[in-house]
Enzyme design. Structure first.
Site, PDB file in Angstrom:
ATOM      1  N   GLY A   1      62.552  40.205  37.317  1.00  0.00           N
ATOM      2  CA  GLY A   1      61.777  39.397  38.256  1.00  0.00           C
ATOM      3  C   GLY A   1      62.213  37.950  38.239  1.00  0.00           C
ATOM      4  O   GLY A   1      63.343  37.634  37.841  1.00  0.00           O
TER       5      GLY A   1
ATOM      6  N   GLU B   1      45.775  39.757  31.566  1.00  0.00           N
ATOM      7  CA  GLU B   1      45.050  39.425  32.797  1.00  0.00           C
ATOM      8  C   GLU B   1      45.381  40.481  33.840  1.00  0.00           C
ATOM      9  O   GLU B   1      46.496  40.982  33.903  1.00  0.00           O
ATOM     10  CB  GLU B   1      45.447  38.030  33.277  1.00  0.00           C
TER      11      GLU B   1
ATOM     12  N   ARG C   1      48.961  29.530  35.824  1.00  0.00           N
ATOM     13  CA  ARG C   1      49.666  28.858  34.732  1.00  0.00           C
ATOM     14  C   ARG C   1      51.100  29.372  34.610  1.00  0.00           C
ATOM     15  O   ARG C   1      51.331  30.572  34.512  1.00  0.00           O
ATOM     16  CB  ARG C   1      48.888  29.044  33.423  1.00  0.00           C
TER      17      ARG C   1
ATOM     18  N   LEU D   1      44.575  41.279  25.256  1.00  0.00           N
ATOM     19  CA  LEU D   1      44.332  41.731  26.637  1.00  0.00           C
ATOM     20  C   LEU D   1      45.323  41.095  27.607  1.00  0.00           C
ATOM     21  O   LEU D   1      45.885  40.027  27.344  1.00  0.00           O
ATOM     22  CB  LEU D   1      42.895  41.385  27.060  1.00  0.00           C
TER      23      LEU D   1
ATOM     24  N   CYS E   1      50.356  32.940  28.614  1.00  0.00           N
ATOM     25  CA  CYS E   1      50.688  33.324  27.236  1.00  0.00           C
ATOM     26  C   CYS E   1      52.171  33.288  26.894  1.00  0.00           C
ATOM     27  O   CYS E   1      52.574  32.551  25.998  1.00  0.00           O
ATOM     28  CB  CYS E   1      50.113  34.712  26.944  1.00  0.00           C
TER      29      CYS E   1
ATOM     30  N   LYS F   1      30.965  25.588  35.535  1.00  0.00           N
ATOM     31  CA  LYS F   1      31.309  26.993  35.258  1.00  0.00           C
ATOM     32  C   LYS F   1      30.060  27.754  34.806  1.00  0.00           C
ATOM     33  O   LYS F   1      29.789  28.864  35.266  1.00  0.00           O
ATOM     34  CB  LYS F   1      32.382  27.013  34.160  1.00  0.00           C
TER      35      LYS F   1
END
Ligand code: NAD
Length: 455
Positions: free
Chosen positions: A256, A155, A331, A153, A263, A35
């Site tokens: 949905g 994503e 995830r 925040l 998270c 990375k």
């Protein structure tokens, strides 16, 4: 001021690039050398809009550097920011703090001069105090303070969220720590961003309470959507009717396939664990977790019901596998529940996602990966919309239907309206709206043979 950010993932990279944008000297440290190698070459290993440009500017100016050597990165830093993962502990609800503790221990060994060690990771109540004890034990001679600074925040809009947050929360236990954290957030404070100073425990709980509340809204509206389907109501009008009430608002009321991502699932489970440990079990959050898991498990039944009795040997085209649009994060994505369940029932899954296919390939074996949405539905008995990518909203629906064996669409994100579907051959199933919208009379839907002749 020099900041060492430990963990160059979604939060660490965005925080590091944004603090560098504020003019601080930032080194992002990660234990993954590959990375770091890519980052040094100017490659951003995650999909996050705007991050590449922002990072490149600071990298060019020499304010943002990357290292896999934690000790070197932390040396001379006034702030050590921990942004490593806190996944769910295997087989439990609690958050696994192994990465956080290891990062804190390594920072403790390397720091020189007065350092504030900051938890940006989402951590359970008590972590800041526990880390203070750990650091003291590791380096009895160290001059340090701890601060709990949860990150909010999202994503997909992480850079914007970081540069223009609704608020910043900082838990501190001493005037020295507060002073340094004020210095860190001065660039936002001068823009009138509310910076809320609290104690450690309060800061830690604010993060979990905020995420659990948002997850509860989604769980709640999913339940209302199920009721709408049964009684013939339209969830879009219902959420608008609810959301115009200023006490409620429109946000986080989109139904949905069930919430996913890095998270909400783990943070709701962690809050359940925290509340149990505190002796005050959270019935509401427990229900939200259970309802969401059950919803994801039922996705396959919805697809099966839309296609017919059984899926064996049928092709299913999946549009989008990321847990939401504008990210490559897989995830807890709904695709991880639905795709293996479709395969277990004998379906062949063909899928396309604009950015997440690389991340998804190892997680979803046996999927036929395609180069676009039309290829993904070619010869399929159903098109399943799982991620609300903008590029899916503008698809040529007649062309899409023509590519399929049967024009059946299950739109788990309601990216189309019944009006979009009118005058297309699609038999359309969406969430929280009357079933079987579309041009084909409902009684004809019962006949798969009739439907097949439409292609
Ligand atoms: P991530 O998995 O994307 O990144 C974590 C990084 O930390 C990885 O690159 C890993 O290699 C690195 N790492 C782990 N241990 C290390 C060590 N000892 N030294 C150096 N590097 C190490 O995680 P993320 O999504 O950025 O989340 C980080 C934390 O922030 C979590 O607690 C999460 O709950 C929280 N958070 C995440 C988001 C989000 O949208 N992703 C939003 C708010 C808060």
């Amino acid at each position: 001021m020099k900041i060492a950010v430990v963990g160059a993932g979604y939060v660490g990279l965005v925080s590091g690039a944004c603090f560098a944008e504020f003019g601080f000297e930032v080194v992002c440290v990660d234990k993954d050398p590959e990375k770091i190698r890519r980052l040094r070459l100017g490659e951003i290993p995650i999909h996050e809009p705007g991050l590449d440009t922002l990072a490149a500017a600071s990298q060019r100016a020499g304010r943002l550097t990357f290292s896999d050597d934690l000790a070197a990165g932390v040396r001379g830093a006034q702030v050590g920011l921990i942004a490593v993962g806190t996944p769910t502990r295997r087989g439990e609800d609690a958050a696994d703090l192994a990465f956080v503790m290891e990062a804190a221990r390594q920072i403790a060994l390397a720091m020189d001069g007065f350092t504030v060690v900051v938890t940006k990771s989402t951590v359970p109540v008590g972590t800041a105090r526990m880390l203070a004890a750990l650091i003291r034990e590791t380096r009895p001679d160290a001059d340090f303070e701890v601060a709990a600074n949860p990150e909010f925040l999202r994503e997909g809009s992480a850079v914007e969220d970081f540069l223009r947050p609704d608020r910043v929360v900082v838990g501190v236990d001493s005037p020295r720590a507060r002073e340094r954290m004020e210095r860190l957030y001065r660039p936002l404070m001068v823009r009138d961003v509310p910076v809320l100073f609290t104690g450690f425990e309060t800061a830690e709980i604010i993060k979990y309470a905020a995420n659990a509340f948002l997850a509860t809204r989604i769980g709640f509206i999913n339940e209302i959507a199920d009721i709408c389907e049964e009684v013939g109501a339209d969830i879009a009008a219902v959420t608008r009717g609810m959301g115009l009430d200023r006490r409620i608002g429109q946000h986080y009321l989109q139904p949905g396939p069930g919430f996913g991502g890095s998270c909400f699932p783990k943070d709701t489970r962690a809050l359940v664990s925290i509340s149990r440990e505190a002796g005050v079990p959270s019935r509401i959050v427990e229900s939200v977790v259970a309802a969401n898991e059950a919803r994801k498990e039922r996705l396959v039944d919805r697809v099966t019901a839309a296609v017919g009795d059984q899926l064996s040997g049928l092709r299913i085209g999946v549009l989008g596998v990321a847990f939401k649009a504008d990210t490559d994060d897989m995830r807890e994505a709904a695709a991880l529940s639905l795709v293996p369940a479709l395969q277990a029932r004998g379906a062949v899954v063909q899928a396309y996602d604009p950015v997440a296919m690389k991340a998804a390939a190892a997680l979803l074996p046996g999927v036929v990966w395609c180069t676009d949405a039309y290829e993904a539905v070619a010869g399929a008995e159903a098109a399943v919309v799982l991620t609300e990518w903008n590029e899916f909203r503008g698809l040529d629906l007649r062309r899409l239907a023509a590519a399929m064996r049967r024009p059946v669409m299950i739109d788990f994100r309601n990216i189309y309206s019944p009006a979009d579907i009118e005058r297309t051959p699609f038999v359309y199933h969406s969430v929280g709206r009357p079933r079987h919208c579309g041009a084909i009379p409902a009684d004809e839907l019962a006949s798969p043979r009739r439907a097949r002749t439409l292609t």
